[in-house]
Every structure is written in C-alpha cells, then in structure tokens.
Write a protein that holds these residues in place. Structure first.
Motif, PDB file in Angstrom:
ATOM      1  N   CYS A  62       0.566  -1.628   0.205  1.00 53.88           N
ATOM      2  CA  CYS A  62       0.314   0.116  -0.214  1.00 53.88           C
ATOM      3  C   CYS A  62       0.818   1.720   0.244  1.00 53.88           C
ATOM      4  O   CYS A  62       0.570   1.973   0.804  1.00 53.88           O
ATOM      5  CB  CYS A  62      -0.639  -0.133   1.092  1.00 53.88           C
ATOM      6  N   THR A  63       1.784   1.139  -0.355  1.00 53.66           N
ATOM      7  CA  THR A  63       2.664   2.372  -0.907  1.00 53.66           C
ATOM      8  C   THR A  63       1.976   3.836  -1.573  1.00 53.66           C
ATOM      9  O   THR A  63       2.190   4.477  -1.228  1.00 53.66           O
ATOM     10  CB  THR A  63       4.409   2.282  -1.319  1.00 53.66           C
ATOM     11  N   LEU A  64       1.629   3.384  -1.974  1.00 52.59           N
ATOM     12  CA  LEU A  64       0.286   4.614  -2.722  1.00 52.59           C
ATOM     13  C   LEU A  64      -0.574   4.925  -1.703  1.00 52.59           C
ATOM     14  O   LEU A  64      -0.360   6.042  -1.378  1.00 52.59           O
ATOM     15  CB  LEU A  64      -0.181   3.746  -4.488  1.00 52.59           C
ATOM     16  N   TYR A  65      -1.409   4.281  -1.157  1.00 54.71           N
ATOM     17  CA  TYR A  65      -1.679   4.822   0.061  1.00 54.71           C
ATOM     18  C   TYR A  65      -0.820   5.187   1.219  1.00 54.71           C
ATOM     19  O   TYR A  65      -2.006   6.105   1.931  1.00 54.71           O
ATOM     20  CB  TYR A  65      -3.201   3.124   0.617  1.00 54.71           C
ATOM     21  N   HIS A  66      -0.057   5.197   1.331  1.00 57.19           N
ATOM     22  CA  HIS A  66       0.651   5.896   2.412  1.00 57.19           C
ATOM     23  C   HIS A  66       0.812   6.808   2.166  1.00 57.19           C
ATOM     24  O   HIS A  66       0.657   7.963   2.862  1.00 57.19           O
ATOM     25  CB  HIS A  66       2.124   4.849   2.638  1.00 57.19           C
ATOM     26  N   ALA A  67       1.383   7.199   0.672  1.00 52.42           N
ATOM     27  CA  ALA A  67       1.546   8.366   0.215  1.00 52.42           C
ATOM     28  C   ALA A  67       0.390   9.327   0.512  1.00 52.42           C
ATOM     29  O   ALA A  67      -0.097  10.387   0.312  1.00 52.42           O
ATOM     30  CB  ALA A  67       2.143   8.370  -1.058  1.00 52.42           C
ATOM     31  N   GLU A  68      -0.709   8.257  -0.151  1.00 55.83           N
ATOM     32  CA  GLU A  68      -2.254   9.629  -0.233  1.00 55.83           C
ATOM     33  C   GLU A  68      -2.130  10.401   1.821  1.00 55.83           C
ATOM     34  O   GLU A  68      -2.620  11.134   1.343  1.00 55.83           O
ATOM     35  CB  GLU A  68      -3.064   8.539  -0.742  1.00 55.83           C
ATOM     36  N   ARG A  69      -2.064   9.238   2.291  1.00 58.46           N
ATOM     37  CA  ARG A  69      -2.460   9.273   3.512  1.00 58.46           C
ATOM     38  C   ARG A  69      -1.324  10.891   4.209  1.00 58.46           C
ATOM     39  O   ARG A  69      -2.271  11.578   4.617  1.00 58.46           O
ATOM     40  CB  ARG A  69      -2.294   9.046   4.516  1.00 58.46           C
ATOM     41  N   ASP A  70      -0.089  10.298   3.344  1.00 58.08           N
ATOM     42  CA  ASP A  70       0.654  11.547   3.736  1.00 58.08           C
ATOM     43  C   ASP A  70       0.308  13.291   3.927  1.00 58.08           C
ATOM     44  O   ASP A  70       0.275  14.059   4.042  1.00 58.08           O
ATOM     45  CB  ASP A  70       1.890  11.436   3.267  1.00 58.08           C
ATOM     46  N   ARG A  71       0.008  12.997   2.226  1.00 57.25           N
ATOM     47  CA  ARG A  71      -0.676  14.019   1.572  1.00 57.25           C
ATOM     48  C   ARG A  71      -1.888  14.925   2.450  1.00 57.25           C
ATOM     49  O   ARG A  71      -1.493  15.982   2.258  1.00 57.25           O
ATOM     50  CB  ARG A  71      -0.741  13.998  -0.511  1.00 57.25           C
ATOM     51  N   ILE A 119      -8.118   5.089   6.662  1.00 57.15           N
ATOM     52  CA  ILE A 119      -9.132   3.712   6.556  1.00 57.15           C
ATOM     53  C   ILE A 119      -8.755   3.048   5.630  1.00 57.15           C
ATOM     54  O   ILE A 119      -8.330   1.590   5.993  1.00 57.15           O
ATOM     55  CB  ILE A 119     -10.718   4.556   6.307  1.00 57.15           C
ATOM     56  N   ASN A 120      -8.178   3.264   4.739  1.00 54.88           N
ATOM     57  CA  ASN A 120      -7.568   2.897   3.212  1.00 54.88           C
ATOM     58  C   ASN A 120      -6.079   2.023   4.511  1.00 54.88           C
ATOM     59  O   ASN A 120      -6.598   0.708   2.968  1.00 54.88           O
ATOM     60  CB  ASN A 120      -7.419   3.642   1.948  1.00 54.88           C
TER      61      ASN A 120
END
Length: 240
Positions: A62-71, A119-120
């Motif tokens: 979930c690299t993309l989801y972690h990045a989205e959470r940080d953004r 949540i994601n």
C-alpha cells in the motif's frame, strides 16, 4: 419390536435405533476478500495452517495509500494554519466572517479526507476475525488483485455436530443435554452438549436437526462424520 394390545401400542427402540448419524461443522467460516486493489505483499498462511484471532492473514503493498495519507495530512495542517490566520485577521476586522467560515469548511473537508486515507491504510492489512485454519487459497503472494477479490477461505476452530433426529424426540431432548459422538475418521469418541434445536420439523421425514457443541480436539475437522448417542435418552416411549 412392537406389541399391539387393543388400541394401545408399546414401542421399544433398540440401542441401534437410538444412534443417529452426525456431521461435524465449523461454527464460524468465511471467505476473506480485499477491500482495496493492489499487489499482495504477504500471504503467510497455507492451506491447513492454523492461526489465532487477530493474526495477519494478508497484507497488500500500500505504498500509494500511505503516500495519499501523508499528502492529506499535510493538506489538513495547511488548512488549520489558514483558519488560525483568518481568525486573527477577523479579530482585527481585516476580513469578514465569510472568509473564516470558508476556512473552517476547508479544515472539515481535509479532516474527512484524512480519515478516509487512514481507513484505506488500515485495510492494507487483513486480520483474522476468529481463530481457525486456512481451507483454501484463492490468490498468491505477489499477485495483483482487485477490490472485493477473494483471497482465501477459512474456518473457525470451534466445531459442532449436526444431528438429524426423529421429531418425536422433542418430547425429551433439550438444550445442554449430553451427547457422545463416535467419529468415524479418527475412531475417537468426543463428548459435547446440545446447544440448539431446529425451529421446524421436516414434514416428509418427520425429523428435526439438533446441534451439539464439541470439546476441542486437534484431530477433528469440519466434514467428518460419526454416530451421535444421547446417554440421557429414555430407553422406551409409549404411545396411545
């Protein structure tokens, strides 16, 4: 064997007739699927492996989801600072109430987006809802999956026996009554007690299902069969 005298009949049931076929079933069981799309990073359990409640059954990359959470977290911090600044300007009467209200809305919007992103991220890890075993894998480690795609089938470690008994047994059978199950596949006898009695009688066979919980045994598996005996069953019944 039965003897008929006048209008009365005495029916004596042999011990063989008192034994009923039983099937072992898992109390809990489900198919685990993913709520997100992504690549499977971890799938640590294989068919037949046992696990405890809460164990991680699968993990997605979930690299993309972690990045989205940080953004989104950075966006929320920026919105909060903007709101703080506009409140100070409003105190100095440099801006109107509308600007403050818009800044507050921006904070609430960013906060909601952060909750969704968090949540994601949590959905990237799939944990066991109960203790049990893996029945079948539908996916492999490294495989890319879509949302709602099946990953594995699991069953719980708590087992019960489903026994079909004559409906006339309703005159004496009751909850918490003792049961002894002779398991065909292992040759062992497992004790248990009645936990549920069916809600309706089959009008054709005049039978009703009864479920009995079983004491934990490492050798038992769902799908095994055997013969159930009820030690407290009356030796005979009489009918008019």
């Amino acid at each position: 064997m039965a003897w008929v005298v006048g209008c009365a009949a005495l029916v004596i049931t042999s011990g063989a007739q008192a034994d009923q076929r039983a099937k072992i079933e898992a109390i809990e069981g489900t198919v685990i699927s993913t709520e997100l799309s992504g690549r499977i990073a971890k799938l640590p359990f294989r068919p037949g492996d046992s696990f405890k409640k809460g164990a991680e059954l699968a993990e997605l990359d979930c690299t993309l989801y972690h990045a989205e959470r940080d953004r989104v977290s950075a966006q929320l911090q920026s919105a909060r600072k903007t709101l703080e600044n506009r409140r100070r300007l409003a105190e100095l009467r440099s801006i109107g109430k509308l600007e403050v209200d818009l800044a507050e809305l921006a904070v609430r919007e960013s906060s909601a987006e952060q909750r969704i992103a968090s949540i994601n991220v949590k959905r990237c890890s799939i944990n066991a809802p109960f203790s049990g075993r893996v029945v079948k894998l539908h996916s492999r480690q490294g495989q890319s999956v879509k949302a709602q795609e099946k990953l594995m089938e699991i069953v719980g470690s708590d087992l019960e026996a489903r026994v079909i008994v004559p409906a006339r047994w309703l005159s004496w059978i009751e909850k918490d009554q003792g049961v002894e199950l002779a398991v065909e596949e292992t040759g062992e006898t497992v004790s248990g007690k009645v936990t549920r009695i069916g809600a309706a009688v089959d009008p054709v066979s005049h039978t009703i299902p009864v479920w009995a919980s079983l004491k934990e045994s490492s050798s038992l598996r769902p799908g095994m069969s055997g013969v159930a005996r009820f030690p407290d069953r009356p030796d005979s019944t009489s009918t008019e």
